[in-house]
Design a protein around this motif. Structure first.
Motif, mmCIF file in Angstrom:
data_model
loop_
_atom_site.group_PDB
_atom_site.id
_atom_site.type_symbol
_atom_site.label_atom_id
_atom_site.label_comp_id
_atom_site.label_asym_id
_atom_site.label_seq_id
_atom_site.Cartn_x
_atom_site.Cartn_y
_atom_site.Cartn_z
ATOM 1 N N PHE A 254 7.681 -68.826 85.939
ATOM 2 C CA PHE A 254 7.674 -68.970 87.365
ATOM 3 C C PHE A 254 6.437 -69.652 87.683
ATOM 4 O O PHE A 254 6.099 -69.879 88.896
ATOM 5 C CB PHE A 254 7.568 -67.764 87.990
ATOM 6 N N GLY A 255 5.946 -70.402 86.630
ATOM 7 C CA GLY A 255 4.790 -71.268 87.204
ATOM 8 C C GLY A 255 3.532 -70.810 87.428
ATOM 9 O O GLY A 255 2.549 -71.324 88.050
ATOM 10 N N LEU A 256 3.296 -69.475 87.157
ATOM 11 C CA LEU A 256 2.023 -68.744 87.381
ATOM 12 C C LEU A 256 1.126 -69.102 86.303
ATOM 13 O O LEU A 256 1.576 -69.330 85.111
ATOM 14 C CB LEU A 256 2.004 -67.383 87.520
ATOM 15 N N PRO A 257 -0.308 -68.965 86.505
ATOM 16 C CA PRO A 257 -1.362 -68.946 85.251
ATOM 17 C C PRO A 257 -0.824 -68.123 84.383
ATOM 18 O O PRO A 257 -0.359 -66.777 84.558
ATOM 19 C CB PRO A 257 -2.498 -68.910 86.213
ATOM 20 N N GLU A 258 -0.984 -68.270 82.923
ATOM 21 C CA GLU A 258 -0.502 -67.672 82.038
ATOM 22 C C GLU A 258 -0.951 -66.243 81.913
ATOM 23 O O GLU A 258 -0.440 -65.212 81.372
ATOM 24 C CB GLU A 258 -0.444 -68.392 80.847
ATOM 25 N N THR A 259 -2.210 -66.172 82.433
ATOM 26 C CA THR A 259 -2.958 -64.841 82.328
ATOM 27 C C THR A 259 -2.912 -63.954 83.373
ATOM 28 O O THR A 259 -3.376 -63.040 83.267
ATOM 29 C CB THR A 259 -4.269 -65.102 82.031
ATOM 30 N N THR A 260 -1.993 -64.350 84.400
ATOM 31 C CA THR A 260 -2.027 -63.551 85.616
ATOM 32 C C THR A 260 -1.443 -61.821 85.306
ATOM 33 O O THR A 260 -0.518 -61.963 84.644
ATOM 34 C CB THR A 260 -1.039 -64.138 86.602
ATOM 35 N N GLY A 261 -2.286 -61.199 85.612
ATOM 36 C CA GLY A 261 -1.794 -59.704 85.110
ATOM 37 C C GLY A 261 -2.187 -59.325 84.043
ATOM 38 O O GLY A 261 -1.961 -58.211 83.497
ATOM 39 N N LEU A 262 -2.636 -60.132 82.985
ATOM 40 C CA LEU A 262 -2.844 -59.867 81.887
ATOM 41 C C LEU A 262 -4.540 -59.881 81.332
ATOM 42 O O LEU A 262 -4.683 -59.769 79.981
ATOM 43 C CB LEU A 262 -2.181 -60.807 80.750
ATOM 44 N N ASN A 263 -5.304 -59.673 82.168
ATOM 45 C CA ASN A 263 -6.697 -59.753 81.830
ATOM 46 C C ASN A 263 -7.284 -58.480 81.830
ATOM 47 O O ASN A 263 -8.330 -57.781 82.314
ATOM 48 C CB ASN A 263 -7.451 -60.433 83.085
ATOM 49 N N VAL A 264 -6.324 -57.395 80.939
ATOM 50 C CA VAL A 264 -6.716 -56.258 80.445
ATOM 51 C C VAL A 264 -7.721 -56.192 79.379
ATOM 52 O O VAL A 264 -7.370 -56.855 78.128
ATOM 53 C CB VAL A 264 -5.589 -55.458 80.248
ATOM 54 N N ILE A 265 -8.970 -55.847 79.578
ATOM 55 C CA ILE A 265 -10.056 -55.747 78.281
ATOM 56 C C ILE A 265 -9.653 -54.940 77.288
ATOM 57 O O ILE A 265 -9.185 -53.544 77.780
ATOM 58 C CB ILE A 265 -11.264 -55.640 79.011
ATOM 59 N N PRO A 266 -9.404 -55.054 76.056
ATOM 60 C CA PRO A 266 -9.173 -54.053 75.152
ATOM 61 C C PRO A 266 -10.047 -52.655 75.185
ATOM 62 O O PRO A 266 -11.374 -52.847 75.488
ATOM 63 C CB PRO A 266 -9.304 -54.550 73.796
ATOM 64 N N LEU A 267 -9.528 -51.650 74.928
ATOM 65 C CA LEU A 267 -10.126 -50.321 74.962
ATOM 66 C C LEU A 267 -10.665 -49.825 73.863
ATOM 67 O O LEU A 267 -9.990 -49.623 72.799
ATOM 68 C CB LEU A 267 -9.142 -49.296 75.447
ATOM 69 N N LEU A 268 -11.934 -50.122 73.628
ATOM 70 C CA LEU A 268 -12.727 -49.390 72.513
ATOM 71 C C LEU A 268 -13.741 -48.746 72.883
ATOM 72 O O LEU A 268 -14.639 -49.271 73.559
ATOM 73 C CB LEU A 268 -12.943 -50.696 71.457
ATOM 74 N N PRO A 269 -14.211 -47.561 72.190
ATOM 75 C CA PRO A 269 -13.511 -47.020 71.130
ATOM 76 C C PRO A 269 -12.143 -46.419 71.937
ATOM 77 O O PRO A 269 -12.193 -46.264 73.123
ATOM 78 C CB PRO A 269 -14.208 -45.846 70.538
#
Lengths: 342, 342, 342, 342
Positions: free
Chosen positions: B327-342
């Motif tokens: 749909f032509g959105l920036p590829e990271t839209t909605g996917l900027n979740v930082i990994p959960l550690l620990p």
């Protein structure tokens, strides 16, 4: 943009602050200090942050913390009290995630923490950072004492009952279970995987440092001292606290309605429908406290179940919530992390 | 805002899609279907979503999926192929997280999946949704076959070597380890806690359904068939895949530079510094694939370590990435979740 | 009754030796030493042994080890080589569970272990304690070098193939996964519960100390050097090693029959029926090695799956097995512990 | 040799009975039944038993249980009550590990278990198999109702206090935590690894079937009814129950001495030194109950910590202990399994 410093960022509250602040739209992370690891890229110690945090740990002397708007202490107990005055004098606001400013009674603090307090006057000034009780004071505070993890879960569970005078305050019981990250990122044998996995135990039955903090907080909302037995346990999971709270009911009331009304305007306290039993994973990674209230078999014992992520609402998340309040930001800014399940 | 439907949302890929889409600023979740659980609030089944997802599961007949812009199938194999044509005809784009459209060779698919394919022509049309290989085709696609979890981790690790012709393609080995969530949210004895905890085992050694998918993908980038031994293992953790890949080097080359260049423009593929060994927790909850390449003792065996979160880059996250591309959105839209550690 | 001493009993191999010897009908535990914990009751450090072991840890100087029949070293590397000669001279037999006597090539040992060897002549004398290969030599030995955990699992899996000359010996691959107890009972951050739980990683890819030991053992049975890539991994479980072994088949053979015949008389090696995939928990707490051999899709790659309990067959159990052999006892004495499942 | 039959051996109490009886020198396992798995070798379902148990599951009709000396029922609730009379009439003694004969009040049983009882007269005859209370009756019994897992841990912790009349019996609290194996080997979603791992929750707060059993047992030793709040929790480990018990002290007493004296002659109850906090792993695989008693800060609340292995002292081990008593064998026969730690 708020200019932010973190003192002592190599523990679990440190990495959690970094995770939350890296996603906070109003936060500009200026410096994170570590004497032992100065020069090491943060993302080398915490590979989860690769691509999100480009800082290196710096020596405290080179951190220029006095140029920050706010400094978080994610240090062992006894460090913040040495450094806070200079920061406050420089106009920096301080949020201490350790215990240095939590207990108003200096003698009591010194007994439990085994050291002489460096600045009793700042203890008097500090605001206990439980927004659900002290929101207005936090708004004005220069110095916030961020609550402990157990105290957060236990207080949020007992507060409605004590405010309403519905339980016998002399014989409260808090049976609390914590994930292992609550013990911190320290090289110690009892928290090794091979020691803590696939097993369960109580600890600190004779007395835990969070006991006076909880008693103080509950006495504040109740108006007079309370009697509390507090038994913490270590459970083989990474994150999460589950507090099971017991009290004797003094008079009949709609406990479900009481809890729902008390927390109706609290974004981060979720009162579950009657009959619910919250899982710690339902708040994993988020700043929520989920609570359920029960009265088994209609007897005179009330049972409250309260769960938080010890590293978020029990530490770093609540600290960011306090920062938001102190600086007039919407309280949820940077804290809209949806819990990770499974 | 994209109007979105999810078919079959009661599994782990379903709840993960919900978590990611609830935080996606361009996504409007219209309907999530379940025959068995129609009428149940999503947040009752997945308490982590309380406060974030207000939908109830609806019966497929009442979901009006033909009014969506895009529909995700998070169903068992064999469902999407029954329903996709009608949706495409209604102008809806489809992303299938199951295996229905992954294998181009229909006979091969029918052998491994044990059923007759309902629409071979749509298999021919479908684009295999590995953006690092097929980004341009995905952009135009009406129908995307979202890759399997193992195939994602294994292909991303082997691709640079095969594209450059640096390994003997006839004897590749993929020794892969998955967390238990890869088996799905199904009531089965082998994935009970008491069966899978504190133990480790291989499975599917004689043949796993992801084998033909990996072979097809590797053959595509290599230009001719490859020989691959694939041994999956079950490891006692919830999320994560760790693929350890072995190949025999055909000629000398700077493998580190090769990998870094191949993925220089890929947001979700992180090539670690030389000597690194990625942990699965370093990508927990995120759409990242982290990769390290080794050549132990300078010998002729190359070892690639590739980790993903099987539910994110291995399923729901990659599906959202594909949606963004379509749909032509920036590829990271909605996917900027930082990994959960620990 | 055999009079037994243990040097360095505060680690996991120590407590495991105690568990097995406390249940051994011919063993009389005389002394267990620890400099740091002298005076502490064993059962205080290891509450599982309350009621079974009444000893206290004693300082080495007060242990009178020279009056024992056999002494086990459950010490860090480099200790046994300092003390073994005196014990041998006093007529005591020695079983070293560390690495001091495992590698015959002194220069190689010194390279991997980073110290100068104190007694190369005793290395020459020492018998490598893998009963399935060296039973007769062990029977006569004064000094046994107990194999490492990975080397036990890997060698038992490769031996039948190499003895029969059925695999290309130049390109063997051992992809091994260990529970966290393999790292020992040491206060270190990487093996904390919160670091190692719910995650998976490789380590030592560039070179692990068990690599030369495995190469030496395989070369011995093969008759000439072998090429081996060895990649160990850390898996979030307490006990267990799962070795997944790969080799290229040189000529057709009935591999199942080969393995069954090779180990027909070995009590502690269990060749599973064709098609099996052993779980590590199937040997938890026991001295068994369970092995399955596969040839996926009838190709030219053989896959061997070999599981042991790293603390038993990979350490303390094999040491007791060696003791039984050295003193003419039935090999299973004290080792009839049925695996604990679940 | 006792001829032994097991009805319904495919669950965790079944495999645990097999493990213990396979190592019991006076036990001869004659038959183990399963309708669903008749014909399957036991060692195929439970690979840990390969080499120790050669039986196959048989259909109940072919088991010739009436020729056994004793039959164990490891079945779901409601099965044993259908088959027990015929066995007793044939002179076979019966030990039921389910709940059919535990509750003397038939109406109460029918309310909690949701079925009509088939043989109230046998309930009246049955002896509740808690040896620490009923040893003499067990010795004579034809039919033993083996206690539930929670009831065992809770009763052993409260008994000394109630017998001595030292606590207010009207407001006892039992906060109990169980490993997941307590839920049995059933294909259900809530006990999947991905649901139960890395999380903690309460369940059955409104009422759990073990509540009336515990109340009955405590009333028996106290001489009149007691008030009890019982909250069970699920903790992410395989085996183990940790009961944290709270009572209000009525008068001063040396609680440590009280417990030590009460259990001085009990092989399987270990009262720990003052100040101890038992871990569940300290009893893993063994028939022990380890108990510690505390009075935090010298207040009026007594806290008892009681741990067992739910599958051993909480099920199969106690059943074997009862068998030993019924047949005049030393009580520890076959039960000398040293706990597995780590």
């Amino acid at each position: 943009m708020l200019k932010i410093g973190i003192v002592g960022g190599t523990g679990y509250t440190g990495v959690e602050l970094l995770r939350l602040l890296a996603g906070h739209p109003q936060a500009e992370l200026r410096a994170i200090t570590s004497r032992a690891d100065a020069g090491t890229p943060v993302s080398q110690m915490f590979p989860s942050l690769r691509g999100y945090v480009d800082l290196k740990f710096v020596h405290p002397d080179e951190a220029h913390l006095d140029q920050c708007d706010v400094v978080f202490f994610a240090t062992p107990n006894g460090i913040a009290m040495q450094q806070t005055r200079a920061l406050l004098d420089a106009g920096v606001r301080v949020i201490d995630l350790a215990a240095d400013f939590r207990i108003k009674d200096i003698a009591e603090w010194e007994k439990w923490y085994g050291m002489t307090h460096a600045c009793p006057d700042l203890v008097a000034e500090a605001v206990y950072g439980l927004p659900e009780v002290n929101r207005e004071k936090i708004r004005q505070a220069r110095l916030v004492a961020n609550p402990g993890c157990y105290p957060t879960a236990v207080q949020l569970g007992f507060i409605p009952l004590l405010e309403a005078g519905l339980v016998e305050a002399g014989s409260l019981i808090a049976d609390a279970k914590s994930g292992v990250s609550g013990a911190g990122r320290k090289a110690e044998i009892p928290t090794l995987f091979s020691e803590a996995a696939d097993s369960f135990k109580a600890y600190g039955v004779a007395g835990h440092r969070h006991l006076p903090e909880i008693r103080q907080g509950l006495a504040n909302v109740f108006g007079k001292p309370v009697g509390l037995t507090f038994v913490p346990h270590l459970t083989p999971m990474i994150r999460g606290i589950h507090a099971t709270l017991y009290g004797r009911v003094r008079k009949d009331a709609d406990l479900q309605a009481l809890f729902e009304q008390r927390y109706a305007n609290e974004t981060f306290v979720d009162v579950l429908p009657a009959g619910s039993m919250p899982e710690t994973r339902s708040v994993r990674g988020s700043n929520l406290c989920r609570i359920a209230v029960h009265r088994p078999q209609g007897g005179d014992t009330v049972v409250v179940l309260s769960v938080i992520d010890n590293l978020v609402k029990g530490a770093a998340g609540q600290a960011v919530q306090n920062m938001n309040i102190m600086f007039g930001l919407p309280e949820t800014t940077g804290l809209n992390v949806i819990p990770l399940l499974p």
